[in-house]
Design an enzyme around this catalytic site. Structure first.
Site, PDB file in Angstrom:
ATOM      1  N   ASP A   1     -10.842   3.041   4.423  1.00  0.00           N
ATOM      2  CA  ASP A   1     -11.136   1.610   4.345  1.00  0.00           C
ATOM      3  C   ASP A   1     -12.650   1.370   4.281  1.00  0.00           C
ATOM      4  O   ASP A   1     -13.096   0.272   3.963  1.00  0.00           O
ATOM      5  CB  ASP A   1     -10.606   0.894   5.601  1.00  0.00           C
ATOM      6  CG  ASP A   1      -9.413   0.002   5.315  1.00  0.00           C
ATOM      7  OD1 ASP A   1      -9.245  -0.397   4.154  1.00  0.00           O
ATOM      8  OD2 ASP A   1      -8.669  -0.290   6.260  1.00  0.00           O
TER       9      ASP A   1
ATOM     10  N   GLN B   1      -4.433  -1.500   9.779  1.00  0.00           N
ATOM     11  CA  GLN B   1      -4.409  -2.814   9.145  1.00  0.00           C
ATOM     12  C   GLN B   1      -4.928  -3.874  10.118  1.00  0.00           C
ATOM     13  O   GLN B   1      -4.527  -3.917  11.285  1.00  0.00           O
ATOM     14  CB  GLN B   1      -2.972  -3.142   8.684  1.00  0.00           C
ATOM     15  CG  GLN B   1      -2.851  -4.408   7.871  1.00  0.00           C
ATOM     16  CD  GLN B   1      -3.509  -4.319   6.484  1.00  0.00           C
ATOM     17  OE1 GLN B   1      -3.695  -3.242   5.927  1.00  0.00           O
ATOM     18  NE2 GLN B   1      -3.900  -5.462   5.942  1.00  0.00           N
TER      19      GLN B   1
ATOM     20  N   LYS C   1       0.841  -1.211   0.000  1.00  0.00           N
ATOM     21  CA  LYS C   1       0.000   0.000   0.000  1.00  0.00           C
ATOM     22  C   LYS C   1       0.873   1.258   0.000  1.00  0.00           C
ATOM     23  O   LYS C   1       0.617   2.207  -0.744  1.00  0.00           O
ATOM     24  CB  LYS C   1      -0.937  -0.010   1.220  1.00  0.00           C
ATOM     25  CG  LYS C   1      -2.036  -1.068   1.106  1.00  0.00           C
ATOM     26  CD  LYS C   1      -2.855  -1.248   2.384  1.00  0.00           C
ATOM     27  CE  LYS C   1      -3.828  -2.418   2.220  1.00  0.00           C
ATOM     28  NZ  LYS C   1      -4.641  -2.706   3.406  1.00  0.00           N
TER      29      LYS C   1
HETATM   30  N1  GUN Z   1      -6.854  -6.817   6.360  1.00  0.00           N
HETATM   31  C1  GUN Z   1      -7.193  -7.510   5.256  1.00  0.00           C
HETATM   32  N2  GUN Z   1      -7.735  -6.682   4.326  1.00  0.00           N
HETATM   33  C2  GUN Z   1      -7.734  -5.448   4.866  1.00  0.00           C
HETATM   34  C3  GUN Z   1      -8.150  -4.183   4.387  1.00  0.00           C
HETATM   35  O1  GUN Z   1      -8.660  -4.020   3.275  1.00  0.00           O
HETATM   36  N3  GUN Z   1      -7.969  -3.136   5.252  1.00  0.00           N
HETATM   37  C4  GUN Z   1      -7.419  -3.297   6.488  1.00  0.00           C
HETATM   38  N4  GUN Z   1      -7.302  -2.220   7.264  1.00  0.00           N
HETATM   39  N5  GUN Z   1      -7.038  -4.466   6.952  1.00  0.00           N
HETATM   40  C5  GUN Z   1      -7.175  -5.527   6.148  1.00  0.00           C
END
Ligand code: GUN
Length: 291
Positions: free
Chosen positions: A119, A96, A52
């Site tokens: 998110d 995350q 990311k």
């Molecule tokens: N863990 C797995 N997928 C995601 C996501 O799209 N966002 C976040 N914050 N954690 C994740």
């Protein structure tokens, strides 16, 4: 069978965003800025978070990676979120998941300002999505819908079966596919670990979204001829022939299913890159609102 090439479409989306960043900066604005909080050292989370941050850099976004040790208290994490909520140099941020067991995900997510929740996990954003109001749509379902759109997949009146009911993927995916818009207007079934007659239900799917977290769970005998298959799984399976000791596989038995379906996403290179591109898209939306 045609491949839905998430890697290529994500690249397209990122290039479109990069053009917009250049215009934004030329007009004297700062570039969009995304922060990512990572707690602990879950190997998969580290990989995703690094991807990311790199994706931000590649298109001219600013990014901040904020790492905390696994033993951070919930209170300290909530304070860090408060700081980011107030930070005007930041357009959006994510925490995350998963978080260590002593931290409550729901409390953490609810602390994020909905206007910075790129998110789309905050109950306000989820609620708005369910009502069809303007909001951040979470990145994985958002990315899948974008992929369906760019491949001009017909969705109206189709039966979409979503395998999995998580808050991150299955739940919002089902909401998006039943919306009165394109892509959407599907008849949606959400199937999960307690569903009976899973195979029969999957066989009815015109569009099958597999987000159940079990490697190669969906086999050819569960798929209708000509179905569109979206594989959300990213499972690490031990593989001694690989240098890193594992390979990535989806929730779909690609080889078998590919012979039956009309379209399918590969793993890797399908939904994964779209998720990251859509997070960038959400960050751009947040940045546009700031101007
Ligand atoms: N863990 C797995 N997928 C995601 C996501 O799209 N966002 C976040 N914050 N954690 C994740």
């Amino acid at each position: 069978m045609k491949l839905m090439d998430g890697k290529a479409i994500a690249k397209q989306l990122r290039e479109e965003l990069a053009v917009e960043v250049t215009e934004m900066v030329a007009q004297g604005h700062r570039p969009p800025h995304l922060a990512v909080i990572l707690v602990g050292n879950n190997a998969a989370s580290e990989t995703y978070v690094n991807a990311k941050v790199k994706a931000c850099k590649d298109i001219g976004f600013e990014s901040s990676l904020i790492q905390f040790p696994p033993e951070i208290t919930q209170e300290m994490l909530l304070h860090a979120i408060d700081d980011l909520n107030e930070n005007e140099d930041l357009d959006g941020f994510i925490v995350q998941l998963p978080l260590p067991n002593h931290i409550d995900d729901k409390t953490v997510i609810e602390r994020i300002l909905p206007s910075k929740d790129v998110d789309g996990f905050h109950p306000i954003n989820v609620g708005k999505m369910s009502l069809g109001l303007d909001c951040f749509i979470s990145a994985t379902p958002g990315g899948i819908v974008e992929l369906l759109k760019r491949y001009k997949i017909e969705t109206e009146g189709k039966h979409c079966v979503v395998l999995g009911r998580s808050n991150i993927v299955g739940g919002p995916m089902a909401m998006l596919m039943r919306r009165n818009t394109y892509p959407g207007n599907c008849t949606v079934t959400v199937a999960h670990s307690r569903t009976k007659n899973l195979k029969e239900i999957c066989l009815q799917a015109d569009i099958l979204v597999a987000a159940i977290g079990k490697p190669e769970f969906v086999t050819a005998d569960m798929v209708k001829e000509g179905a569109v298959v979206v594989d959300v799984g990213i499972n690490r399976v031990d593989d001694a022939t690989r240098e890193r000791g594992y390979r990535l596989t989806g929730d779909v038995d690609f080889k078998g299913v590919a012979e039956k379906c009309s379209y399918i996403t590969p793993v890797p290179g399908g939904v994964g890159p779209m998720t990251i591109a859509y997070l960038l898209n959400n960050t751009m939306i947040a940045a546009r609102k700031r101007k």
